[in-house]
Design a protein around this motif. Structure first.
Motif, PDB file in Angstrom:
ATOM      1  N   LEU A 217      -8.843  -6.587 -14.895  1.00  0.00           N
ATOM      2  CA  LEU A 217      -8.505  -5.819 -13.700  1.00  0.00           C
ATOM      3  C   LEU A 217      -8.168  -4.375 -14.047  1.00  0.00           C
ATOM      4  CD1 LEU A 217      -6.321  -8.211 -11.490  1.00  0.00           C
ATOM      5  CD2 LEU A 217      -8.531  -7.197 -10.915  1.00  0.00           C
ATOM      6  N   LEU A 218      -7.425  -4.202 -15.137  1.00  0.00           N
ATOM      7  CA  LEU A 218      -7.056  -2.851 -15.573  1.00  0.00           C
ATOM      8  C   LEU A 218      -8.299  -2.051 -15.949  1.00  0.00           C
ATOM      9  CD1 LEU A 218      -4.765  -0.902 -16.210  1.00  0.00           C
ATOM     10  CD2 LEU A 218      -4.616  -1.910 -18.490  1.00  0.00           C
ATOM     11  N   ALA A 219      -9.229  -2.688 -16.670  1.00  0.00           N
ATOM     12  CA  ALA A 219     -10.469  -2.007 -17.034  1.00  0.00           C
ATOM     13  C   ALA A 219     -11.284  -1.654 -15.795  1.00  0.00           C
ATOM     14  CB  ALA A 219     -11.290  -2.892 -17.972  1.00  0.00           C
ATOM     15  N   THR A 220     -11.320  -2.562 -14.824  1.00  0.00           N
ATOM     16  CA  THR A 220     -12.058  -2.315 -13.590  1.00  0.00           C
ATOM     17  C   THR A 220     -11.485  -1.128 -12.829  1.00  0.00           C
ATOM     18  OG1 THR A 220     -12.593  -4.675 -13.423  1.00  0.00           O
ATOM     19  CG2 THR A 220     -12.844  -3.353 -11.427  1.00  0.00           C
ATOM     20  N   PHE A 221     -10.156  -1.059 -12.743  1.00  0.00           N
ATOM     21  CA  PHE A 221      -9.489   0.066 -12.081  1.00  0.00           C
ATOM     22  C   PHE A 221      -9.817   1.376 -12.782  1.00  0.00           C
ATOM     23  CE2 PHE A 221      -5.272   2.396 -11.488  1.00  0.00           C
ATOM     24  CZ  PHE A 221      -5.686   2.989 -10.307  1.00  0.00           C
ATOM     25  N   SER A 222      -9.846   1.345 -14.107  1.00  0.00           N
ATOM     26  CA  SER A 222     -10.157   2.541 -14.877  1.00  0.00           C
ATOM     27  C   SER A 222     -11.597   2.996 -14.627  1.00  0.00           C
ATOM     28  CB  SER A 222      -9.947   2.280 -16.377  1.00  0.00           C
ATOM     29  OG  SER A 222     -10.325   3.391 -17.151  1.00  0.00           O
ATOM     30  N   ALA A 329     -14.693   2.784 -23.677  1.00  0.00           N
ATOM     31  CA  ALA A 329     -13.599   1.890 -24.068  1.00  0.00           C
ATOM     32  C   ALA A 329     -13.476   0.693 -23.130  1.00  0.00           C
ATOM     33  CB  ALA A 329     -12.285   2.665 -24.107  1.00  0.00           C
ATOM     34  N   THR A 330     -13.652   0.908 -21.825  1.00  0.00           N
ATOM     35  CA  THR A 330     -13.531  -0.218 -20.898  1.00  0.00           C
ATOM     36  C   THR A 330     -14.654  -1.225 -21.092  1.00  0.00           C
ATOM     37  OG1 THR A 330     -14.635   1.186 -19.245  1.00  0.00           O
ATOM     38  CG2 THR A 330     -12.237   1.007 -19.117  1.00  0.00           C
ATOM     39  N   PHE A 331     -15.868  -0.742 -21.356  1.00  0.00           N
ATOM     40  CA  PHE A 331     -16.971  -1.674 -21.603  1.00  0.00           C
ATOM     41  C   PHE A 331     -16.714  -2.500 -22.858  1.00  0.00           C
ATOM     42  CE2 PHE A 331     -21.054  -2.881 -23.437  1.00  0.00           C
ATOM     43  CZ  PHE A 331     -21.709  -3.422 -22.355  1.00  0.00           C
ATOM     44  N   THR A 332     -16.333  -1.828 -23.934  1.00  0.00           N
ATOM     45  CA  THR A 332     -16.076  -2.522 -25.191  1.00  0.00           C
ATOM     46  C   THR A 332     -14.919  -3.495 -25.056  1.00  0.00           C
ATOM     47  OG1 THR A 332     -16.809  -0.538 -26.368  1.00  0.00           O
ATOM     48  CG2 THR A 332     -15.611  -2.167 -27.643  1.00  0.00           C
ATOM     49  N   ASP A 345     -18.474 -17.611 -25.695  1.00  0.00           N
ATOM     50  CA  ASP A 345     -19.081 -16.488 -26.404  1.00  0.00           C
ATOM     51  C   ASP A 345     -20.597 -16.594 -26.284  1.00  0.00           C
ATOM     52  OD1 ASP A 345     -19.576 -14.352 -27.986  1.00  0.00           O
ATOM     53  OD2 ASP A 345     -18.956 -15.287 -29.865  1.00  0.00           O
ATOM     54  N   ASP A 346     -21.116 -16.335 -25.062  1.00  0.00           N
ATOM     55  CA  ASP A 346     -22.550 -16.471 -24.818  1.00  0.00           C
ATOM     56  C   ASP A 346     -23.037 -15.374 -23.895  1.00  0.00           C
ATOM     57  OD1 ASP A 346     -21.909 -17.194 -22.176  1.00  0.00           O
ATOM     58  OD2 ASP A 346     -21.955 -19.332 -22.621  1.00  0.00           O
ATOM     59  N   LEU A 347     -24.341 -15.369 -23.670  1.00  0.00           N
ATOM     60  CA  LEU A 347     -24.958 -14.328 -22.867  1.00  0.00           C
ATOM     61  C   LEU A 347     -24.456 -14.356 -21.429  1.00  0.00           C
ATOM     62  CD1 LEU A 347     -27.045 -12.046 -23.102  1.00  0.00           C
ATOM     63  CD2 LEU A 347     -28.781 -13.682 -22.329  1.00  0.00           C
ATOM     64  N   GLY A 348     -24.078 -15.530 -20.944  1.00  0.00           N
ATOM     65  CA  GLY A 348     -23.570 -15.634 -19.583  1.00  0.00           C
ATOM     66  C   GLY A 348     -22.301 -14.826 -19.381  1.00  0.00           C
ATOM     67  N   THR A 349     -21.398 -14.890 -20.366  1.00  0.00           N
ATOM     68  CA  THR A 349     -20.159 -14.113 -20.280  1.00  0.00           C
ATOM     69  C   THR A 349     -20.445 -12.625 -20.365  1.00  0.00           C
ATOM     70  OG1 THR A 349     -18.791 -15.891 -21.189  1.00  0.00           O
ATOM     71  CG2 THR A 349     -17.960 -13.647 -21.408  1.00  0.00           C
ATOM     72  N   TYR A 350     -21.342 -12.236 -21.264  1.00  0.00           N
ATOM     73  CA  TYR A 350     -21.682 -10.825 -21.382  1.00  0.00           C
ATOM     74  C   TYR A 350     -22.304 -10.314 -20.090  1.00  0.00           C
ATOM     75  CZ  TYR A 350     -21.156 -12.163 -26.271  1.00  0.00           C
ATOM     76  OH  TYR A 350     -20.680 -12.670 -27.443  1.00  0.00           O
ATOM     77  N   GLY A 351     -23.153 -11.143 -19.472  1.00  0.00           N
ATOM     78  CA  GLY A 351     -23.747 -10.763 -18.199  1.00  0.00           C
ATOM     79  C   GLY A 351     -22.708 -10.631 -17.103  1.00  0.00           C
ATOM     80  N   LEU A 352     -21.744 -11.544 -17.107  1.00  0.00           N
ATOM     81  CA  LEU A 352     -20.685 -11.518 -16.109  1.00  0.00           C
ATOM     82  C   LEU A 352     -19.876 -10.228 -16.213  1.00  0.00           C
ATOM     83  CD1 LEU A 352     -19.138 -13.258 -13.941  1.00  0.00           C
ATOM     84  CD2 LEU A 352     -17.648 -13.954 -15.825  1.00  0.00           C
ATOM     85  N   VAL A 353     -19.434  -9.906 -17.431  1.00  0.00           N
ATOM     86  CA  VAL A 353     -18.605  -8.714 -17.626  1.00  0.00           C
ATOM     87  C   VAL A 353     -19.423  -7.442 -17.397  1.00  0.00           C
ATOM     88  CG1 VAL A 353     -17.162  -7.464 -19.274  1.00  0.00           C
ATOM     89  CG2 VAL A 353     -17.091  -9.947 -19.207  1.00  0.00           C
ATOM     90  N   SER A 354     -20.679  -7.429 -17.850  1.00  0.00           N
ATOM     91  CA  SER A 354     -21.536  -6.271 -17.615  1.00  0.00           C
ATOM     92  C   SER A 354     -21.768  -6.052 -16.125  1.00  0.00           C
ATOM     93  CB  SER A 354     -22.886  -6.445 -18.323  1.00  0.00           C
ATOM     94  OG  SER A 354     -22.723  -6.510 -19.717  1.00  0.00           O
ATOM     95  N   GLY A 355     -21.901  -7.147 -15.382  1.00  0.00           N
ATOM     96  CA  GLY A 355     -22.059  -7.044 -13.934  1.00  0.00           C
ATOM     97  C   GLY A 355     -20.830  -6.453 -13.272  1.00  0.00           C
ATOM     98  N   ILE A 356     -19.650  -6.870 -13.727  1.00  0.00           N
ATOM     99  CA  ILE A 356     -18.400  -6.315 -13.192  1.00  0.00           C
ATOM    100  C   ILE A 356     -18.318  -4.820 -13.499  1.00  0.00           C
ATOM    101  CG2 ILE A 356     -15.883  -6.343 -13.414  1.00  0.00           C
ATOM    102  CD1 ILE A 356     -16.079  -9.357 -13.930  1.00  0.00           C
ATOM    103  N   TRP A 357     -18.660  -4.438 -14.747  1.00  0.00           N
ATOM    104  CA  TRP A 357     -18.592  -3.031 -15.150  1.00  0.00           C
ATOM    105  C   TRP A 357     -19.549  -2.195 -14.303  1.00  0.00           C
ATOM    106  CZ3 TRP A 357     -21.271   1.168 -16.692  1.00  0.00           C
ATOM    107  CH2 TRP A 357     -20.588   2.169 -17.394  1.00  0.00           C
ATOM    108  N   THR A 358     -20.792  -2.639 -14.186  1.00  0.00           N
ATOM    109  CA  THR A 358     -21.798  -1.895 -13.425  1.00  0.00           C
ATOM    110  C   THR A 358     -21.409  -1.793 -11.954  1.00  0.00           C
ATOM    111  OG1 THR A 358     -23.493  -2.746 -14.935  1.00  0.00           O
ATOM    112  CG2 THR A 358     -24.254  -1.739 -12.883  1.00  0.00           C
TER     113      THR A 358
END
Length: 455
Positions: A217-222, A329-332, A345-358
């Motif tokens: 949530l903090l990263a998303t706000f940033s 920094a927020t993406f990393t 630790d799979d592509l699904g999680t990376y896709g989930l977080v990348s989707g939130i970031w984008t």
């Protein structure tokens, strides 16, 4: 840092595609408004044509991230690039339409579909990067962002030059074809291993579990705050600097400053996040830096200073440094926090977080210009900068408070490190009480990784 052949090919292919993609989505800025006005469209109408792009990306990015494993990251990536290229070409034929309503309606339709393609490409590309560069995710992401920033800088320049050379259709036709060639290059060269459909690794249902993590949530706000600052300047900097009577070329260079600084500084921030500094510390520094930039870009009304070109130039350069720190920094950090707090630790999680970031970035890019225009009309640029700076003060305060209360370690009491069984993974979503184990992952703990958490 030494990359494997597969990593090097992946990074080169994505960087080229990212550059071409950025050029295609930004090249119409110098001449589309004038073309729309000739068709009888108002500033509100063609302004929404630009704004609908970011709004669409905000809506669809989490959807792509959620189903990335099911459909396959490479398929989504290729379809995304192909869609953007075709829509770019189609946009070039809008000048043949004279009816105002039809012109605006088709502009909306093409930009919406183009945004869906862009979101597919960006979300899948970021996810594959996070999967393929577990030890250097910050540097790899920053490299892609550098090429994206260069594309955004080159887009309006190339678009304006081609428009002068051959009229409305030429910029879209030529750049659309180039992106189509980049799509073919990606299809042929992008390694398939590790990015195929995988139902067993699906991360469906994890979206709200991820958003329950305070660090996410903090990263998303940033991210939202940073992209608001970018969009705000895009919409209001020109009328603010108009009294300085700059030439069109000089005004164009002012818009290049923070983007160019971001493109140049992003790899440095990526390397620092990978090897020396914690992402949260870099986020806090970036937020403070953006505050400093907005204090002087006006400057703020309580300062005994008038608007001056040298001060504004310095402020925009500082803004580029700060936004680079925050975005990289927020993406990393968000990817590490998700994995270290119990997500597979799979592509699904990376896709989930990348989707939130984008999605978060697109939301800020939509809100920034929209709210910026309203604030400019009602309270003026200098007081509006106080509001944007206040957002980043909140980001810095929340991040520093989080570090003081939790250190740079993830919320290990909320989630386990890495789950090996499907039952344990599902406890994240259903609210079951997980075991407090110390699993192993490619990233390691977000708080204990030896590579990147020396504050």
């Amino acid at each position: 840092m030494a990359y494997t052949r597969k990593q090097l090919i992946t990074l080169i292919v994505f960087s080229v595609a990212q550059f071409c993609n950025a050029v295609c989505v930004s090249l119409q800025a110098p001449f589309y408004p004038a073309e729309a006005e000739r068709k009888g469209a108002t500033a509100t109408q063609y302004g929404l044509v630009f704004g609908i792009f970011e709004l669409t990306v905000f809506i669809v990015s989490p959807i792509y991230g959620r189903f990335l494993n099911t459909a396959g990251a490479k398929l989504i990536n290729n379809l995304g690039i192909f869609t953007v290229s075709v829509m770019c070409i189609l946009f070039g034929f809008l000048d043949k339409i004279n009816d105002t309503t039809t012109f605006i309606a088709l502009s909306f339709v093409i930009r919406i579909v183009e945004a869906m393609g862009n979101a597919a490409f960006v979300t899948s590309a970021f996810s594959i990067i996070a999967k393929e560069f577990p030890k250097n995710v910050g540097a790899a992401f920053a490299t892609m962002e550098t090429f994206f920033g260069l594309g955004l800088i080159a887009g309006p320049t190339v678009g304006g030059a081609l428009y002068e050379l051959g009229g409305y259709t030429l910029p879209f036709m030529s750049m659309g074809i180039i992106l189509l060639l980049a799509a073919i290059l990606t299809f042929c060269l992008l390694p398939s291993a590790g990015v195929e459909p995988n139902e067993s690794e699906s991360s469906r249902g994890y979206l709200f579990a991820a958003l329950r993590l305070p660090s996410i949530l903090l990263a998303t706000f940033s991210i939202i705050s940073t992209s608001i600052s970018i969009g705000f300047l895009q919409a209001t900097l020109e009328p603010h600097l108009r009294p300085l009577e700059l030439t069109p070329f000089q005004m164009g260079l002012m818009f290049v400053l923070n983007g160019a600084t971001y493109a140049l500084s992003a790899p440095c921030w990526g390397w620092l996040c990978d090897h020396w500094l914690s992402p949260r510390s870099v986020t806090a520094f970036g937020a403070v830096t953006v505050v400093v930039a907005f204090v002087f870009v006006g400057p703020m009304p309580f300062l005994p200073l008038d608007t001056s070109l040298p001060v504004c130039i310095a402020a925009l350069i500082i803004h580029g440094i700060g936004m680079g720190a925050q975005l990289v920094a927020t993406f990393t950090g968000a990817h590490r926090d998700a994995v270290s707090n119990g997500f597979p630790d799979d592509l699904g999680t990376y896709g989930l977080v990348s989707g939130i970031w984008t999605s978060a970035f697109a939301l800020g890019c939509f809100v920034g210009p929209s709210a910026g225009g309203v604030l400019f009309d009602h309270i003026g640029f200098r007081w509006a900068t106080v509001i944007v700076a206040s957002l980043h003060v909140l980001v810095a305060f929340a991040t520093i408070t989080f570090i003081c209360c939790n250190g740079n370690r993830p919320e290990s009491n909320l989630y386990t490190s890495i789950h090996d069984s499907k039952e344990e993974r599902e406890s994240l979503v259903t609210g079951g009480r997980p075991r407090n184990t110390d699993g192993d992952s490619t990233y390691g703990s977000a708080g204990s990784s030896q590579e990147c958490l020396h504050v």
